[in-house]
Design a protein around this motif. Structure first.
Motif, PDB file in Angstrom:
ATOM      1  N   PHE A  10      45.344  32.126  39.273  1.00 23.38           N
ATOM      2  CA  PHE A  10      44.462  31.088  39.815  1.00 23.38           C
ATOM      3  C   PHE A  10      44.913  30.682  41.219  1.00 23.38           C
ATOM      4  O   PHE A  10      44.092  30.532  42.122  1.00 23.38           O
ATOM      5  CB  PHE A  10      44.432  29.860  38.898  1.00 23.38           C
ATOM      6  N   THR A  11      46.204  30.529  41.404  1.00 20.75           N
ATOM      7  CA  THR A  11      46.692  30.091  42.722  1.00 20.75           C
ATOM      8  C   THR A  11      46.766  31.235  43.733  1.00 20.75           C
ATOM      9  O   THR A  11      46.731  30.981  44.941  1.00 20.75           O
ATOM     10  CB  THR A  11      48.078  29.417  42.613  1.00 20.75           C
ATOM     11  N   HIS A  12      46.881  32.472  43.257  1.00 20.88           N
ATOM     12  CA  HIS A  12      46.919  33.642  44.142  1.00 20.88           C
ATOM     13  C   HIS A  12      46.015  34.739  43.582  1.00 20.88           C
ATOM     14  O   HIS A  12      46.495  35.796  43.156  1.00 20.88           O
ATOM     15  CB  HIS A  12      48.355  34.167  44.283  1.00 20.88           C
ATOM     16  N   PRO A  13      44.702  34.472  43.565  1.00 17.23           N
ATOM     17  CA  PRO A  13      43.781  35.453  42.959  1.00 17.23           C
ATOM     18  C   PRO A  13      43.764  36.775  43.725  1.00 17.23           C
ATOM     19  O   PRO A  13      43.835  36.795  44.955  1.00 17.23           O
ATOM     20  CB  PRO A  13      42.423  34.755  43.033  1.00 17.23           C
ATOM     21  N   LYS A  14      43.670  37.854  42.967  1.00 15.59           N
ATOM     22  CA  LYS A  14      43.641  39.211  43.539  1.00 15.59           C
ATOM     23  C   LYS A  14      42.197  39.709  43.589  1.00 15.59           C
ATOM     24  O   LYS A  14      41.398  39.388  42.732  1.00 15.59           O
ATOM     25  CB  LYS A  14      44.447  40.177  42.659  1.00 15.59           C
ATOM     26  N   ASN A  15      41.882  40.500  44.598  1.00 15.85           N
ATOM     27  CA  ASN A  15      40.615  41.234  44.699  1.00 15.85           C
ATOM     28  C   ASN A  15      39.377  40.346  44.837  1.00 15.85           C
ATOM     29  O   ASN A  15      38.289  40.724  44.406  1.00 15.85           O
ATOM     30  CB  ASN A  15      40.453  42.179  43.505  1.00 15.85           C
ATOM     31  N   VAL A  16      39.519  39.193  45.430  1.00 17.69           N
ATOM     32  CA  VAL A  16      38.370  38.316  45.657  1.00 17.69           C
ATOM     33  C   VAL A  16      37.529  38.881  46.792  1.00 17.69           C
ATOM     34  O   VAL A  16      38.061  39.373  47.789  1.00 17.69           O
ATOM     35  CB  VAL A  16      38.835  36.891  46.024  1.00 17.69           C
TER      36      VAL A  16
END
Length: 115
Positions: A10-16
């Motif tokens: 949540f704090t470092h989302p991947k592949n947004v």
């Protein structure tokens, strides 16, 4: 309290984001305006890239991030049977968050099953 993996994604989302000219798009929305969209780039049945956009709670965002990392370089066919229980390999699913988690999962499966 959020599980560690949920806090991390949540704090470092991947592949947004979005993929320009995706092979497949999957989406799902809830009546409360929460929505998830997955963009897939698939070559020879293998997911080469995956990105997503989402408006939802921390669990929904984290599940999009986790699924995007999990799916890369996997065969689409093996991903078509992912269920809510499959995500329990990553964290214990709180019953009160199943709707949020299903938002992300259903958007993911909408794309995978259309491939």
């Amino acid at each position: 309290m959020y599980p560690k993996i949920v806090r991390e994604h949540f704090t470092h989302p991947k592949n947004v984001g979005k993929i320009k000219n995706p092979t497949v798009i999957g989406s799902y929305s809830l009546p409360n305006l929460a929505k998830a969209i997955f963009y897939f780039l698939i070559e020879d049945g293998i997911i080469k890239d995956i990105k997503y956009q989402i408006t939802g709670c921390p669990f929904a965002i984290a599940v999009c991030s986790i699924l995007s990392e999990y799916a890369k370089e996997k065969n689409v066919e093996e991903l078509k049977n992912i269920k809510l229980e499959t995500l329990e390999q990553f964290f214990e699913i709180p019953e009160e968050k199943e709707e949020c988690i299903n938002l992300s999962l259903k958007a993911f499966l909408d794309g995978v099953k259309a491939a």
